[in-house]
Design a protein around this motif. Sequence first.
Motif, PDB file in Angstrom:
ATOM      1  N   ALA A   1       0.833  -1.203   0.000  1.00 19.07           N
ATOM      2  CA  ALA A   1       0.000   0.000   0.000  1.00 19.07           C
ATOM      3  C   ALA A   1       0.867   1.253   0.000  1.00 19.07           C
ATOM      4  CB  ALA A   1      -0.930  -0.005   1.205  1.00 19.07           C
ATOM      5  N   LEU A   2       1.967   1.237   0.741  1.00 18.09           N
ATOM      6  CA  LEU A   2       2.857   2.395   0.761  1.00 18.09           C
ATOM      7  C   LEU A   2       3.550   2.591  -0.587  1.00 18.09           C
ATOM      8  CD1 LEU A   2       4.415   2.143   4.321  1.00 18.09           C
ATOM      9  CD2 LEU A   2       2.830   3.861   3.467  1.00 18.09           C
ATOM     10  N   TRP A   3       3.965   1.505  -1.235  1.00 16.12           N
ATOM     11  CA  TRP A   3       4.586   1.629  -2.559  1.00 16.12           C
ATOM     12  C   TRP A   3       3.596   2.202  -3.580  1.00 16.12           C
ATOM     13  CZ3 TRP A   3       9.317   2.242  -3.644  1.00 16.12           C
ATOM     14  CH2 TRP A   3      10.315   1.598  -2.927  1.00 16.12           C
ATOM     15  N   ILE A   4       2.363   1.735  -3.513  1.00 18.12           N
ATOM     16  CA  ILE A   4       1.338   2.267  -4.423  1.00 18.12           C
ATOM     17  C   ILE A   4       1.107   3.742  -4.145  1.00 18.12           C
ATOM     18  CG2 ILE A   4      -1.124   2.142  -4.989  1.00 18.12           C
ATOM     19  CD1 ILE A   4      -0.865  -0.923  -4.591  1.00 18.12           C
ATOM     20  N   LEU A   5       1.049   4.128  -2.882  1.00 24.56           N
ATOM     21  CA  LEU A   5       0.869   5.534  -2.523  1.00 24.56           C
ATOM     22  C   LEU A   5       2.035   6.385  -3.012  1.00 24.56           C
ATOM     23  CD1 LEU A   5      -0.839   7.636  -1.035  1.00 24.56           C
ATOM     24  CD2 LEU A   5       0.427   7.055   1.043  1.00 24.56           C
ATOM     25  N   ILE A   6       3.248   5.891  -2.882  1.00 30.77           N
ATOM     26  CA  ILE A   6       4.418   6.629  -3.370  1.00 30.77           C
ATOM     27  C   ILE A   6       4.332   6.817  -4.880  1.00 30.77           C
ATOM     28  CG2 ILE A   6       6.920   6.423  -3.752  1.00 30.77           C
ATOM     29  CD1 ILE A   6       7.069   5.151  -0.925  1.00 30.77           C
ATOM     30  N   LEU A   7       3.949   5.767  -5.601  1.00 26.61           N
ATOM     31  CA  LEU A   7       3.827   5.880  -7.053  1.00 26.61           C
ATOM     32  C   LEU A   7       2.731   6.868  -7.454  1.00 26.61           C
ATOM     33  CD1 LEU A   7       4.323   2.183  -8.165  1.00 26.61           C
ATOM     34  CD2 LEU A   7       5.892   4.097  -8.480  1.00 26.61           C
ATOM     35  N   VAL A   8       1.608   6.857  -6.731  1.00 24.20           N
ATOM     36  CA  VAL A   8       0.524   7.799  -7.022  1.00 24.20           C
ATOM     37  C   VAL A   8       0.990   9.235  -6.795  1.00 24.20           C
ATOM     38  CG1 VAL A   8      -1.742   8.595  -6.196  1.00 24.20           C
ATOM     39  CG2 VAL A   8      -1.352   6.172  -6.646  1.00 24.20           C
TER      40      VAL A   8
ATOM     41  N   GLY B   1       2.499  14.263  -9.099  1.00 21.82           N
ATOM     42  CA  GLY B   1       3.430  15.399  -9.162  1.00 21.82           C
ATOM     43  C   GLY B   1       3.912  15.659 -10.577  1.00 21.82           C
ATOM     44  N   ILE B   2       4.216  14.596 -11.315  1.00 22.85           N
ATOM     45  CA  ILE B   2       4.679  14.755 -12.696  1.00 22.85           C
ATOM     46  C   ILE B   2       3.565  15.336 -13.558  1.00 22.85           C
ATOM     47  CG2 ILE B   2       5.378  13.475 -14.754  1.00 22.85           C
ATOM     48  CD1 ILE B   2       6.945  11.608 -12.869  1.00 22.85           C
ATOM     49  N   VAL B   3       2.353  14.827 -13.414  1.00 21.56           N
ATOM     50  CA  VAL B   3       1.215  15.319 -14.191  1.00 21.56           C
ATOM     51  C   VAL B   3       0.941  16.790 -13.860  1.00 21.56           C
ATOM     52  CG1 VAL B   3      -1.284  15.083 -14.536  1.00 21.56           C
ATOM     53  CG2 VAL B   3       0.188  13.065 -14.560  1.00 21.56           C
ATOM     54  N   THR B   4       0.945  17.133 -12.591  1.00 23.09           N
ATOM     55  CA  THR B   4       0.704  18.519 -12.190  1.00 23.09           C
ATOM     56  C   THR B   4       1.805  19.433 -12.696  1.00 23.09           C
ATOM     57  OG1 THR B   4      -0.411  17.726 -10.204  1.00 23.09           O
ATOM     58  CG2 THR B   4       0.299  20.027 -10.205  1.00 23.09           C
ATOM     59  N   ALA B   5       3.043  19.014 -12.610  1.00 24.37           N
ATOM     60  CA  ALA B   5       4.160  19.826 -13.101  1.00 24.37           C
ATOM     61  C   ALA B   5       4.071  19.999 -14.605  1.00 24.37           C
ATOM     62  CB  ALA B   5       5.487  19.190 -12.706  1.00 24.37           C
ATOM     63  N   ALA B   6       3.675  18.949 -15.329  1.00 23.23           N
ATOM     64  CA  ALA B   6       3.556  19.045 -16.779  1.00 23.23           C
ATOM     65  C   ALA B   6       2.439  19.992 -17.161  1.00 23.23           C
ATOM     66  CB  ALA B   6       3.290  17.653 -17.378  1.00 23.23           C
TER      67      ALA B   6
END
Length: 73
Positions: free
Chosen positions: A50-57, A62-67
Amino acid sequence: MFLAVIQQAANAATGPNGPFYGYPPWLVVLVGAFVAALVLWIFSKLLKWALWILILVVIVGGIVTAAKMYLGK
């Protein structure tokens, strides 16, 4: 104190009206400890995923928002 509570619960569970009637109390405690350890191990594995999935999300978000900010949308 804690040992006394465990011993009392094991004796009650293996008593005439208990669900484990006829089993020795030490066996009930031993199996209970193994079951508790197994449940904790499974919970830790699920929490790790669950933590790995949260980190990926968070990274993808962040990448989508920055783009979007970079492209001015």
